[in-house]
Every structure is written in C-alpha cells, then in structure tokens.
Design an enzyme around this catalytic site. Structure first.
Site, PDB file in Angstrom:
ATOM      1  N   TYR A 161       0.670  -1.190  -0.015  1.00  0.00           N
ATOM      2  CA  TYR A 161       0.043   0.107   0.224  1.00  0.00           C
ATOM      3  C   TYR A 161       0.980   1.223   0.062  1.00  0.00           C
ATOM      4  CZ  TYR A 161      -3.288  -3.447   1.334  1.00  0.00           C
ATOM      5  OH  TYR A 161      -4.431  -4.605   1.393  1.00  0.00           O
TER       6      TYR A 161
HETATM    7  C1  LIG Z   1      -0.695  -8.449   0.809  1.00  0.00           C
HETATM    8  C2  LIG Z   1      -0.583  -9.391  -0.420  1.00  0.00           C
HETATM    9  C3  LIG Z   1      -2.049  -9.365  -1.148  1.00  0.00           C
HETATM   10  C4  LIG Z   1       0.517  -8.816  -1.142  1.00  0.00           C
HETATM   11  O1  LIG Z   1       0.544  -9.528  -2.393  1.00  0.00           O
HETATM   12  P1  LIG Z   1       2.000 -10.236  -2.695  1.00  0.00           P
HETATM   13  O2  LIG Z   1       1.827 -10.801  -4.153  1.00  0.00           O
HETATM   14  O3  LIG Z   1       2.576 -11.038  -1.863  1.00  0.00           O
HETATM   15  O4  LIG Z   1       3.126  -8.896  -2.735  1.00  0.00           O
HETATM   16  P2  LIG Z   1       3.412  -7.863  -3.910  1.00  0.00           P
HETATM   17  O5  LIG Z   1       2.548  -7.724  -5.143  1.00  0.00           O
HETATM   18  O6  LIG Z   1       3.200  -6.441  -3.111  1.00  0.00           O
HETATM   19  O7  LIG Z   1       4.724  -8.475  -4.124  1.00  0.00           O
HETATM   20  C5  LIG Z   1       6.014  -7.908  -3.653  1.00  0.00           C
HETATM   21  C6  LIG Z   1       6.873  -8.756  -3.732  1.00  0.00           C
HETATM   22  O8  LIG Z   1       7.239  -9.367  -4.939  1.00  0.00           O
HETATM   23  C7  LIG Z   1       8.392  -8.870  -5.576  1.00  0.00           C
HETATM   24  N1  LIG Z   1       8.006  -8.512  -7.094  1.00  0.00           N
HETATM   25  C8  LIG Z   1       7.451  -7.708  -7.594  1.00  0.00           C
HETATM   26  N2  LIG Z   1       7.268  -7.686  -8.869  1.00  0.00           N
HETATM   27  C9  LIG Z   1       7.874  -9.053  -9.275  1.00  0.00           C
HETATM   28  C10 LIG Z   1       8.196  -9.442 -10.633  1.00  0.00           C
HETATM   29  N3  LIG Z   1       7.658  -9.143 -11.662  1.00  0.00           N
HETATM   30  N4  LIG Z   1       8.656 -10.819 -10.327  1.00  0.00           N
HETATM   31  C11 LIG Z   1       8.953 -11.264  -9.257  1.00  0.00           C
HETATM   32  N5  LIG Z   1       8.853 -10.744  -7.968  1.00  0.00           N
HETATM   33  C12 LIG Z   1       8.310  -9.614  -7.978  1.00  0.00           C
HETATM   34  C13 LIG Z   1       8.851  -7.836  -4.979  1.00  0.00           C
HETATM   35  O9  LIG Z   1      10.334  -7.648  -5.000  1.00  0.00           O
HETATM   36  C14 LIG Z   1       8.248  -8.048  -3.435  1.00  0.00           C
HETATM   37  O10 LIG Z   1       9.193  -8.851  -2.687  1.00  0.00           O
HETATM   38  P3  LIG Z   1       9.355  -8.918  -1.184  1.00  0.00           P
HETATM   39  O11 LIG Z   1       7.956  -8.532  -0.508  1.00  0.00           O
HETATM   40  O12 LIG Z   1      10.136  -9.933  -0.820  1.00  0.00           O
HETATM   41  O13 LIG Z   1      10.018  -7.603  -1.078  1.00  0.00           O
HETATM   42  C15 LIG Z   1      -0.365 -10.744   0.177  1.00  0.00           C
HETATM   43  O14 LIG Z   1       0.892 -10.669   0.651  1.00  0.00           O
HETATM   44  C16 LIG Z   1      -1.217 -11.252   1.023  1.00  0.00           C
HETATM   45  O15 LIG Z   1      -2.233 -12.021   0.617  1.00  0.00           O
HETATM   46  N6  LIG Z   1      -0.923 -11.079   2.551  1.00  0.00           N
HETATM   47  C17 LIG Z   1      -1.691 -11.852   3.441  1.00  0.00           C
HETATM   48  C18 LIG Z   1      -3.226 -11.269   3.494  1.00  0.00           C
HETATM   49  C19 LIG Z   1      -3.282  -9.797   3.520  1.00  0.00           C
HETATM   50  O16 LIG Z   1      -2.573  -9.329   4.610  1.00  0.00           O
HETATM   51  N7  LIG Z   1      -4.063  -9.156   2.746  1.00  0.00           N
HETATM   52  C20 LIG Z   1      -4.371  -7.650   3.071  1.00  0.00           C
HETATM   53  C21 LIG Z   1      -4.968  -7.441   4.012  1.00  0.00           C
HETATM   54  S1  LIG Z   1      -5.754  -5.768   4.032  1.00  0.00           S
END
Ligand SMILES: CC(C)(COP(=O)(O)OP(=O)(O)OC[C@H]1O[C@@H](n2cnc3c(N)ncnc32)[C@H](O)[C@@H]1OP(=O)(O)O)[C@@H](O)C(=O)NCCC(=O)NCCS
Length: 193
Positions: free
Chosen positions: A163
């Site tokens: 976020y």
């Molecule tokens: C919050 C959430 C939705 C984020 O989704 P995500 O896919 O894990 O995260 P992002 O899309 O932000 O990806 C970020 C990571 O991907 C990496 N990334 C970004 N683009 C990329 C790509 N093209 N290829 C590979 N890795 C990549 C980034 O370096 C980053 O890595 P890091 O976090 O280890 O530094 C997920 O982690 C989740 O479901 N969490 C638990 C539930 C939750 O908290 N939901 C929100 C409640 S309000």
C-alpha cells in the site's frame, strides 16, 4: 465470483491465517457484495510456481478460458456509499477524531472501497498482489480509493509495503470497527493511481 467462490475464500482464509471454517461464514457476504454498485473483481490464476503465474483475468472471463489453473489471488471492491456499514464506521472514526464535516464529506463522497486483496501464501512475494491491485483500480470512475488493513508493528508486512509503494496515505490510524478488538488503519489515495 460465484464460479470461483470456494477457491477464492480458501485463498482469503489461508492468506489471513484465519481458522478453517471462516469460509462458510463469509460466503454469503462475498456474494452479496457482488450486487453492490460498481462491484468489480479480479483474480490471478496459475499453476502455483513463480514461473507459472498466469495472466490476471477479470470477472467477465468465462471459467472455460481460465481452464484448470488454480486461483492464486483475488481482489474485489465496489463504490462506497452512506448505506454501507463500513462507511458508517469510518465516518464515526473521522468524527471521533474531530475531522471537520467538509473534510469527511470530501473523503467519502466518491471512493472505491478496496474490500479484499489476498494472494495464496505459496504465491506471495512475486508481484501478484500489486498486479491485482493495479488491475482492479484501473479505469475506476471514483475520485479516490479507501481500504482498511490491520495495524501491524512498524508497518512490517507485505500488505503495508504494497500500500505504501502504491502511494496510500493515512486517513485514520488505530481505528476500531464495532465488534472487532483489532486496531485497523484506514488508508487512501486519489485515483487514478
Ligand atoms: C498483501 C498481499 C496481497 C500482497 O501480495 P504479494 O503478491 O505477496 O505482494 P506484492 O505484489 O506486493 O509483491 C511484492 C514482492 O514481489 C516482488 N516482485 C514484484 N514484482 C515482481 C516480479 N515481476 N517478479 C518477481 N517478484 C516480483 C517484490 O520484490 C516484493 O518482494 P518482497 O516483498 O519479498 O520484497 C499478500 O502478501 C497477502 O495476501 N498477504 C496476506 C493477506 C493480507 O494481508 N491481505 C491484505 C489485508 S488488508
């Protein structure tokens, strides 16, 4: 959403670490939300390894086009409105903090509520969550986007990092929704992203 509800709720429950069984409590609500004004959902499908994350498809895509790929992530939301419990709770929080009525009206007049955003634990950390958020918010007619997320020590989880990276700023911190002991942050930003 109806076609993929079971998988979507499983992703939600495992991503949030909620106890098994939470799915059945949420099913009716998620379907009910699909009838709200401006509802939109996106999902990511793939075979689960980092190289196999499929293209993100919108809710208009038929199940046949998705094929047998598993659901890796889901996000949805809708246009906020004064008849919604979430908005009523947020407005109460703003009033309690002494926010002027004109500012409250400005913040809640035209916004998309990003209601749910979850990626299955094995698919997290590859950019799927960011891609879902960007796709969900693209082309929205609302002036801004609001969401709530649990407060966490030092903003130290992937949700918070995502976020902040997308430019969300604090609207309310330490907010308590009725019936939930956990403190939440309300975050928002203008649209388009
Ligand atoms: C919050 C959430 C939705 C984020 O989704 P995500 O896919 O894990 O995260 P992002 O899309 O932000 O990806 C970020 C990571 O991907 C990496 N990334 C970004 N683009 C990329 C790509 N093209 N290829 C590979 N890795 C990549 C980034 O370096 C980053 O890595 P890091 O976090 O280890 O530094 C997920 O982690 C989740 O479901 N969490 C638990 C539930 C939750 O908290 N939901 C929100 C409640 S309000």
């Amino acid at each position: 959403m109806a076609d993929h509800l079971g998988e979507a709720l499983r992703v939600y429950v495992t991503a949030m670490g909620y106890p098994p069984g939470t799915e059945s409590q949420r099913a009716a609500m998620w379907l009910d939300h699909t009838r709200r004004n401006g509802w939109r959902a996106v999902a990511a499908f793939g075979n689960g390894d980092a190289g196999g994350i499929g293209e993100i498809v919108e809710q208009t895509t038929s199940p046949a086009e998705v094929g047998n790929a598993g659901l890796l992530g889901v996000a949805y939301g809708y246009s906020g409105g004064p008849d919604q419990w979430w908005q009523q709770q947020v407005v109460l929080g703003m009033q309690r903090r002494g926010m002027p009525p004109a500012d409250i009206a400005r913040a809640t007049n035209s916004y998309f509520e990003l209601t749910e955003l979850h990626v299955a634990p094995h698919a997290q950390g590859s950019g799927v969550g960011e891609a879902l958020a960007r796709r969900l918010l693209a082309g929205r007619p609302e002036a801004g986007v609001l969401l709530s997320t649990p407060e966490t020590n030092g903003e130290g989880n992937r949700a918070w990092r995502l976020y902040r990276r997308l430019g969300f700023i604090d609207v309310i911190r330490g907010h308590h929704f009725a019936g939930d002991p956990r403190p939440f942050a309300i975050l928002g930003r203008p649209l388009p992203l």
